[in-house]
Scaffold this motif. Structure first.
Motif, mmCIF file in Angstrom:
data_model
loop_
_atom_site.group_PDB
_atom_site.id
_atom_site.type_symbol
_atom_site.label_atom_id
_atom_site.label_comp_id
_atom_site.label_asym_id
_atom_site.label_seq_id
_atom_site.Cartn_x
_atom_site.Cartn_y
_atom_site.Cartn_z
ATOM 1 N N SER A 37 3.091 -4.170 -0.388
ATOM 2 C CA SER A 37 3.898 -2.690 -1.060
ATOM 3 C C SER A 37 4.516 -2.504 0.294
ATOM 4 N N ASN A 38 5.184 -1.149 -0.108
ATOM 5 C CA ASN A 38 5.820 -0.451 1.067
ATOM 6 C C ASN A 38 5.104 0.603 1.593
ATOM 7 N N GLY A 39 3.592 0.702 1.148
ATOM 8 C CA GLY A 39 2.647 1.339 2.053
ATOM 9 C C GLY A 39 1.898 0.634 3.111
ATOM 10 N N LYS A 40 0.953 1.404 3.648
ATOM 11 C CA LYS A 40 0.728 1.039 5.169
ATOM 12 C C LYS A 40 -0.917 0.349 5.170
ATOM 13 N N SER A 41 -1.561 0.208 4.005
ATOM 14 C CA SER A 41 -3.023 -0.036 4.249
ATOM 15 C C SER A 41 -2.981 -1.474 4.424
ATOM 16 N N VAL A 42 -2.344 -2.478 3.990
ATOM 17 C CA VAL A 42 -2.603 -3.802 4.264
ATOM 18 C C VAL A 42 -2.105 -4.124 5.705
ATOM 19 N N LYS A 43 -1.209 -3.479 6.423
ATOM 20 C CA LYS A 43 -0.912 -3.562 7.839
ATOM 21 C C LYS A 43 -2.249 -2.701 8.661
ATOM 22 N N GLN A 44 -2.494 -1.363 8.092
ATOM 23 C CA GLN A 44 -3.418 -0.751 9.038
ATOM 24 C C GLN A 44 -4.949 -1.599 8.867
#
Length: 176
Positions: A37-44
C-alpha cells in the motif's frame, strides 16, 4: 439446493516467524511485483525489508510498487498492471491487508489481459467478460487478519467513473 464443487488448493504457512520461511517456498516465477500500500506500516514494521531479503535469498528478482490505497480504485489497478508489464514481472507478492490482497487479484488479471478492469467485473456495470489469459500467480503475505482475501479470487475495487464499489468476482481463471 444448489450443488457445486469448490477446489481451492491454497498453501497456507502460518505461525510466528513464518515470513522467514518464504525463501524455502516454491516460487511461481523469477521476477515478482512486490505489491504494497501507499501507507507506512509495512516499512515501519520491517515487513518490506524482510520480504525483500527472503525473495533475494530465494533467487527471485523483484520490483516494488506501493500504489494501493485504502478502498482501492480501478485507476490504481490499471497503473499496477502497467507496472507489472513494464517490469516483466511474472508473479505478484502481495504484502499487506485486505486492500492490497484484493488489488493483487485485479492487477493479476489486468497484467495478462487487454482492456479495462471493468470489462471483466461480474456485477453492476461490469462487462462480465471471461479472461482470455489466466492472471499472474499470486503469493500473499497478510499483515492483518479477518478478510480472507489471501485465499480467494475476489476483489473489492471502486470505480469513480460509474460510482460503484464492486464486491463481485473479477477473476474466473487464476492459476493456483
Amino acid at each position: 439446493m444448489i450443488k457445486f464443487n469448490f477446489n481451492n488448493p491454497t498453501n497456507i504457512v502460518f505461525g510466528s516467524g513464518s515470513l522467514n520461511e518464504l525463501k524455502n517456498q516454491k516460487m511461481p516465477g523469477k521476477k515478482a511485483m512486490l505489491l504494497t500500500s501507499n501507507g507506512k506500516s509495512v516499512k515501519q514494521n520491517g515487513y518490506l525489508d524482510r520480504t525483500a531479503e527472503q525473495l533475494t535469498a530465494a533467487g527471485v528478482e523483484y520490483a516494488v510498487w506501493s500504489g494501493i490505497m485504502e478502498n482501492p480504485l480501478k485507476e490504481a489497478i490499471m497503473d499496477g498492471a502497467a507496472f507489472a508489464k513494464e517490469n516483466k514481472c511474472d508473479f505478484i507478492v502481495a504484502l499487506g491487508g485486505g486492500a492490497v490482497l484484493d488489488s493483487a487479484v485485479a492487477i493479476s488479471a489486468m497484467a495478462t489481459n487487454e482492456g479495462d478492469l471493468w470489462d471483466y467485473v461480474f456485477g453492476g456495470t461490469g462487462g462480465c467478460k471471461p479472461l482470455s489469459t489466466p492472471g499472474l500467480p499470486i503469493v500473499t503475505i497478510t499483515t492483518t487478519s479477518g478478510t480472507g482475501s489471501e485465499i480467494n479470487c475476489w476483489g473489492v475495487i471502486s470505480n469513480l467513473e460509474t460510482n460503484e464499489k464492486s464486491a463481485s468476482a473479477i477473476l474466473v481463471s487464476l492459476p493456483l
